[in-house]
Design an enzyme around this catalytic site. Sequence first.
Site, PDB file in Angstrom:
ATOM      1  N   HIS A 224      33.552  28.840  45.848  1.00 54.41           N
ATOM      2  CA  HIS A 224      33.198  28.796  44.433  1.00 54.41           C
ATOM      3  C   HIS A 224      31.687  28.735  44.237  1.00 54.41           C
ATOM      4  O   HIS A 224      31.154  29.504  43.440  1.00 54.41           O
ATOM      5  CB  HIS A 224      33.916  27.696  43.663  1.00 54.41           C
ATOM      6  CG  HIS A 224      33.814  27.964  42.186  1.00 54.41           C
ATOM      7  ND1 HIS A 224      34.447  29.036  41.575  1.00 54.41           N
ATOM      8  CD2 HIS A 224      33.097  27.378  41.210  1.00 54.41           C
ATOM      9  CE1 HIS A 224      34.128  29.081  40.296  1.00 54.41           C
ATOM     10  NE2 HIS A 224      33.316  28.089  40.038  1.00 54.41           N
ATOM     11  N   TYR A 228      28.167  31.340  42.096  1.00 56.54           N
ATOM     12  CA  TYR A 228      26.927  31.010  41.356  1.00 56.54           C
ATOM     13  C   TYR A 228      25.695  31.461  42.146  1.00 56.54           C
ATOM     14  O   TYR A 228      24.649  31.722  41.553  1.00 56.54           O
ATOM     15  CB  TYR A 228      26.889  29.510  41.023  1.00 56.54           C
ATOM     16  CG  TYR A 228      28.060  29.144  40.139  1.00 56.54           C
ATOM     17  CD1 TYR A 228      28.144  29.648  38.840  1.00 56.54           C
ATOM     18  CD2 TYR A 228      29.115  28.384  40.614  1.00 56.54           C
ATOM     19  CE1 TYR A 228      29.247  29.385  38.047  1.00 56.54           C
ATOM     20  CE2 TYR A 228      30.223  28.126  39.823  1.00 56.54           C
ATOM     21  CZ  TYR A 228      30.278  28.628  38.541  1.00 56.54           C
ATOM     22  OH  TYR A 228      31.379  28.389  37.758  1.00 56.54           O
ATOM     23  N   HIS A 376      39.382  38.845  35.938  1.00 58.91           N
ATOM     24  CA  HIS A 376      38.326  37.865  35.650  1.00 58.91           C
ATOM     25  C   HIS A 376      37.083  38.150  36.481  1.00 58.91           C
ATOM     26  O   HIS A 376      35.972  38.227  35.960  1.00 58.91           O
ATOM     27  CB  HIS A 376      38.852  36.444  35.927  1.00 58.91           C
ATOM     28  CG  HIS A 376      37.789  35.431  36.236  1.00 58.91           C
ATOM     29  ND1 HIS A 376      36.858  35.030  35.299  1.00 58.91           N
ATOM     30  CD2 HIS A 376      37.491  34.748  37.382  1.00 58.91           C
ATOM     31  CE1 HIS A 376      36.044  34.135  35.859  1.00 58.91           C
ATOM     32  NE2 HIS A 376      36.394  33.964  37.113  1.00 58.91           N
ATOM     33  N   HIS A 378      36.059  40.808  37.993  1.00 56.85           N
ATOM     34  CA  HIS A 378      35.320  42.065  37.784  1.00 56.85           C
ATOM     35  C   HIS A 378      34.472  42.002  36.519  1.00 56.85           C
ATOM     36  O   HIS A 378      33.537  42.774  36.360  1.00 56.85           O
ATOM     37  CB  HIS A 378      36.274  43.254  37.772  1.00 56.85           C
ATOM     38  CG  HIS A 378      36.650  43.672  39.168  1.00 56.85           C
ATOM     39  ND1 HIS A 378      37.611  43.010  39.896  1.00 56.85           N
ATOM     40  CD2 HIS A 378      36.144  44.630  39.993  1.00 56.85           C
ATOM     41  CE1 HIS A 378      37.704  43.573  41.097  1.00 56.85           C
ATOM     42  NE2 HIS A 378      36.818  44.544  41.191  1.00 56.85           N
ATOM     43  N   ARG A 439      48.301  40.250  42.379  1.00 56.64           N
ATOM     44  CA  ARG A 439      47.039  40.801  42.878  1.00 56.64           C
ATOM     45  C   ARG A 439      47.243  41.287  44.310  1.00 56.64           C
ATOM     46  O   ARG A 439      48.257  40.975  44.923  1.00 56.64           O
ATOM     47  CB  ARG A 439      45.906  39.754  42.795  1.00 56.64           C
ATOM     48  CG  ARG A 439      46.078  38.588  43.724  1.00 56.64           C
ATOM     49  CD  ARG A 439      44.989  37.538  43.577  1.00 56.64           C
ATOM     50  NE  ARG A 439      43.710  37.973  44.115  1.00 56.64           N
ATOM     51  CZ  ARG A 439      42.676  37.161  44.388  1.00 56.64           C
ATOM     52  NH1 ARG A 439      42.791  35.852  44.158  1.00 56.64           N
ATOM     53  NH2 ARG A 439      41.553  37.609  44.859  1.00 56.64           N
ATOM     54  N   ARG A 440      46.294  42.055  44.822  1.00 53.42           N
ATOM     55  CA  ARG A 440      46.280  42.491  46.219  1.00 53.42           C
ATOM     56  C   ARG A 440      47.589  43.166  46.634  1.00 53.42           C
ATOM     57  O   ARG A 440      48.131  42.885  47.697  1.00 53.42           O
ATOM     58  CB  ARG A 440      46.034  41.287  47.134  1.00 53.42           C
ATOM     59  CG  ARG A 440      44.694  40.661  46.888  1.00 53.42           C
ATOM     60  CD  ARG A 440      44.482  39.400  47.681  1.00 53.42           C
ATOM     61  NE  ARG A 440      43.067  39.146  47.863  1.00 53.42           N
ATOM     62  CZ  ARG A 440      42.560  38.064  48.412  1.00 53.42           C
ATOM     63  NH1 ARG A 440      43.342  37.119  48.841  1.00 53.42           N
ATOM     64  NH2 ARG A 440      41.270  37.932  48.548  1.00 53.42           N
TER      65      ARG A 440
END
Length: 553
Positions: A224, A228, A376, A378, A439-440
């Site tokens: 995470h 940032y 989210h 992308h 997903r995936r």
Amino acid sequence: MLKNERWLVGLHILSAFFALFWGALMGPFQTFHRSPAFVAAFPNSTIPIFSYYYQALTAHGVLNALFFTTMFITGISYYVAWRSFDRPLVGIPLAWVAYVLELVGLIAIFVVLLNDPQRSAVLFTFYPPLVAPPLFYIGLVLLVVGSWLGLLVVFLTYSAWRKENKTARIPLAPFGVMANYIMYFLASLGVAVEVLVLLLPASLGLIQNTDPQLSRALFWFFGHPVVYFWLIPAYVSWYTMLPMQSGAKRVFSEPLAKVAFLMLMIFSVPTGIHHMFADPGISSTWKAIHTVFTLMVAVPSFMTAFNIGATLEIAGRNRGGKGLFGWMFTQKWSDPVVAAQLMGMLQFITGGITGLINASAQINTVVHNTSWVPAHFHQTVGGAVALTYIGILYWILPMIRGRALYSKKMALAQVYTWGFGMTMFGHTLGEAGLAGVPRRTLSGLSPYLSEAATYWLNANAISGVILLVSVILLYANIVLTLFASKEPVTEGGYTVTKGDPTTPAILERWGLWIGVAVFLAFLVWTIPFIDAINLTEGFQILRYSPAGPAPLK
Ligand code: HAS
């Protein structure tokens, strides 16, 4: 050449965009192969180059999210330190070593993905029980060690500047870069332990057991904060380069910007378990505590929205904007450098809101592991971050090459197709996620898709076409600027070299803020780590074969 900062910065940025090229090329083809209509129309088509779906998905994630970002950040951090401290970089040989390590890491990833597609298809999160060949982890280790050396060069340069400027405030741009690197260094210790202690030895056959839950915890200790790490250089541009480029001259409040950077540095690492809401072995108390910090780390982004909004309002009013919203229309929408960053901000509004939705544990159970999650990210990393980096490229490439951008019109078309394409990509994939698409997953062939899911996946493939056009425009312009542009450019570049003297001195006491960041990380991660080890009684859970999974038919 070897003593020249311009080459150093230029090669990092071009290598980063080289990595992005292959990663970004895979994206549109994945949207096609997830679309039932496309698969029905072209049943025998394959993804080019990385033709096996999970190989392509691994290339997409690793090249875009890990190599493109890290190599770009290293280059732009050198640029900021060199120009803002207004002195030569200290440790240029070290910086070249860092570059070579990152480049060799990149080559290693290409080699392993092309040579051993099934075993190396562990995706960008490389969770065990999947275990890749050693070269995959060696590539990642080289990237991280290279980025640590880059960090060292920035701090050595800062230290030399500080000796010459004992009482001056740190200019805002390198302040952001330093906060970013401090946070990144702390976070990357998690992934270093995961790779060096759990994954690489398993891949080499030195240990026979590994621990998925501990690995996941170590990965998200890093995973995470790293988002940032990608975001802060975009903020550095919004706070320090965009005011000049847009005509506002300076950011609305520099001290507030420094508080935002410090908050990002302090609150990024004590988050991470919001990626593991669905995981066993972590108590709801720790999930709740991490949720609080996840929301805390969103606060500096809200502060940024107000600070940059006010800065842009000043720029827009300087250019004749009237009334409540008139300033928005008088921005430099026809300048690709500015337009790219503004389009990135617009994407970040939805990217940020979807992040806050994910952070609520109850709603997370609905969206987790669905295509909502890539929707989210992308909007955030593929939208706000990538578009801002592209804006920086259009600004810095002419200065580095000494030739004007080959085509401003092509650049504008690229920015708007990327902005529109990525918005549509996010919306359609998010809706598909709410309609139950995991997903995936190579969903184009799935027999279980609902009508709604089919509709949104087909629409998603259209956004893939738009993004493919954008990728072609981006790289055509880069190549033409490098080799065909004739118009010389005299270097302008970065001019803000002084920090605001009214900034409270306490904001620049690095020792204090590093202490707070380390304390908080220790406080909220120690027990979840102990619980993760206890859950599996210490590396006992899984036996796997170093030979990897059985070959696919
Ligand atoms: Fe996230 C999953 C929560 C931000 C990236 N995120 C991911 C993954 C990635 C990622 C890659 O809580 C997937 C990982 C995986 O593979 O499993 N995320 C958040 C939250 C925020 C957030 C609360 N994420 C980011 C950023 C990323 C990123 C930034 C990359 C750069 N995310 C989550 C959660 C998950 C997650 C859960 C796990 C989901 C699951 O279940 O697996 C926040 O920090 C966001 C705060 C942002 C804002 C927006 C501020 C808006 C600004 C623009 C201002 C506009 C202006 C316009 C001024 C509050 C600053 C001006 C006017 C004009 C005229 C233009």
